[in-house]
Scaffold this motif. Structure first.
Motif, PDB file in Angstrom:
ATOM      1  N   ARG A   1       0.825  -1.214   0.000  1.00  0.00           N
ATOM      2  CA  ARG A   1       0.000   0.000   0.000  1.00  0.00           C
ATOM      3  C   ARG A   1       0.857   1.261   0.000  1.00  0.00           C
ATOM      4  O   ARG A   1       0.466   2.296  -0.544  1.00  0.00           O
ATOM      5  CB  ARG A   1      -0.927  -0.010   1.208  1.00  0.00           C
TER       6      ARG A   1
ATOM      7  N   ALA B   1      -4.948  -6.001  -0.244  1.00  0.00           N
ATOM      8  CA  ALA B   1      -3.943  -4.960  -0.495  1.00  0.00           C
ATOM      9  C   ALA B   1      -3.775  -4.664  -1.975  1.00  0.00           C
ATOM     10  O   ALA B   1      -3.374  -3.553  -2.346  1.00  0.00           O
ATOM     11  CB  ALA B   1      -2.607  -5.371   0.114  1.00  0.00           C
ATOM     12  N   THR B   2      -4.050  -5.650  -2.830  1.00  0.00           N
ATOM     13  CA  THR B   2      -3.866  -5.442  -4.276  1.00  0.00           C
ATOM     14  C   THR B   2      -5.162  -5.138  -5.001  1.00  0.00           C
ATOM     15  O   THR B   2      -5.145  -4.916  -6.217  1.00  0.00           O
ATOM     16  CB  THR B   2      -3.228  -6.696  -4.910  1.00  0.00           C
TER      17      THR B   2
ATOM     18  N   THR C   1      -7.094  -2.552  -4.394  1.00  0.00           N
ATOM     19  CA  THR C   1      -7.395  -1.130  -4.342  1.00  0.00           C
ATOM     20  C   THR C   1      -6.656  -0.366  -5.436  1.00  0.00           C
ATOM     21  O   THR C   1      -6.325   0.797  -5.285  1.00  0.00           O
ATOM     22  CB  THR C   1      -7.005  -0.573  -2.962  1.00  0.00           C
TER      23      THR C   1
ATOM     24  N   VAL D   1      -3.653  -1.125  -6.687  1.00  0.00           N
ATOM     25  CA  VAL D   1      -2.189  -1.063  -6.558  1.00  0.00           C
ATOM     26  C   VAL D   1      -1.535  -2.386  -6.931  1.00  0.00           C
ATOM     27  O   VAL D   1      -0.454  -2.691  -6.455  1.00  0.00           O
ATOM     28  CB  VAL D   1      -1.772  -0.648  -5.127  1.00  0.00           C
TER      29      VAL D   1
END
Length: 366
Positions: free
Chosen positions: A80, A116-117, A119, A121
């Motif tokens: 992030r 985490a991935t 969003t 990113v």
């Protein structure tokens, strides 16, 4: 591509690093416990992460479950904070979600990394690995195969509960992780081969019965036999080498049997080497290769990839010996005498120019 490899010094991590080195031009940044505190900076400077670091066994169930979750949380925070999209390849397990502490920890770790991935990113590839085995596995930790190999070498007999188990060689597992760097799928499940636990033990006893006493190569007619034999002989190295060859002499001269193999392919070649010259300087991912000095004097040197220690074995045609080169070890042979050196080379497979399984690398780094 710059790839961050967590757990790089562990069993699967070492093999994945080896395969990346052999087959790609990617820059690999190995990360272990010593580098973990720098994870945010290292992730921010990378294009992709192969996340292998994990906890297989510990003193308590909470350490197993919580350890895998904590590692994923650290990585997720770094993802992030990276400031750019990242591809994450996660070495998950088919045990994820099976209700055990390990299964719960692996499942929750995947959820954390997926969140985490998602969003914007990056992209997560969840690689569900079965039971893996291979060279340099830790007994009582990585797999029952490593435990069986260790018991075989020690001359012990373990308790065996026979059942069918799906097994994947660690280099095939490493390839699945490399595939994760390219695919658009969210999940990857490499297919194992099913073998019996008793079958694995019996094969190891077959190998051990003739390899240690006389250096005889077993039947290598299937991929599983090759992979298991490579796993077994890695556990013998270097204590059980060189292999002493027996000359048979009479007034006509001498005869030395350098290779006996019970099945599979095989190719023999020989070379002449002038004094002071070194041959080799390469490693293999699966090839079984034997060096035997027939005439002259030489030294054979070996170094495990990503380590600095060099092992040296002297050899002479007067007292013939052979070395079987372990997978993932750089090796060479140097003529240290004053006369032409004659060396015989044997490999378990025919040489194929389109797939030579030979990767240049110097033994000595200085």
């Amino acid at each position: 591509m710059k790839i961050l490899l967590t757990g790089a010094r562990g069993f699967l991590g070492w093999h994945t690093r080896l395969r990346l080195h052999a087959l790609t031009d990617h820059e690999v940044v190995p990360v272990g416990r010593d580098e973990w505190h720098d994870l945010p900076l290292l992730v921010a400077d990378s294009d992709a992460v192969i996340h292998i670091a994990g906890v297989n066994r510990a003193e308590t169930d909470d350490e197993v479950e919580g350890g895998n979750v904590a590692l994923a949380e650290d990585l997720a925070a770094a993802i992030r904070g990276a400031g750019h999209p990242l591809r994450i390849v996660y070495a998950n397990s088919i045990q994820a979600g099976n209700g055990t502490p390990y299964g719960r920890g692996k499942e929750r770790a995947a959820e954390i990394l997926r969140d985490a991935t998602q969003t914007g990113v990056g992209h997560l590839v969840d690689v569900l690995l079965p039971n893996i085995f291979g060279e340099h596995g830790r007994p009582q930790y990585n797999s029952f195969v490593a435990t069986f190999v260790d018991a075989t070498v020690r001359g012990e007999t373990p308790s065996i509960n026979d059942n069918q188990v799906g097994l994947l060689h660690v280099q095939d597992a490493a390839q699945a992780l490399l595939d994760g760097l390219e695919i658009s799928d969210a999940q990857l499940s490499p297919e194992p081969e099913t073998h019996g636990v008793q079958e694995v033990w019996d094969l190891l006893q077959e190998f051990h019965a003739n390899y240690v006493p006389v250096g005889e190569i077993p039947d290598l007619s299937t991929k599983f036999r090759i992979d298991l034999f490579n796993t077994y002989r890695a556990a013998l190295f270097p204590e059980h080498y060189p292999i002493r060859l027996t000359p048979h002499s009479d007034p006509r001269g001498s005869f030395v049997e350098t290779v006996r193999c019970r099945g599979g392919e095989g190719q023999t070649s020989f070379s002449t080497t002038v004094p002071g010259i070194t041959r080799g300087e390469h490693y293999h991912l699966h090839k079984i290769e034997r060096f035997a000095v027939i005439s002259g004097s030489a030294t054979m040197e070996l170094r495990k990839m990503f380590s600095d220690e060099v092992l040296t074995f002297p050899a002479t045609g007067d007292e013939p010996v052979a070395i079987d080169m372990p997978v993932g070890w750089v090796h060479n042979i140097t003529n240290t005498g004053d006369e032409v050196l004659l060396t015989q080379f044997w490999s378990h497979e025919l040489f194929r120019p389109d797939a030579p399984d030979t990767f240049p690398e110097p033994v000595r780094l200085d």
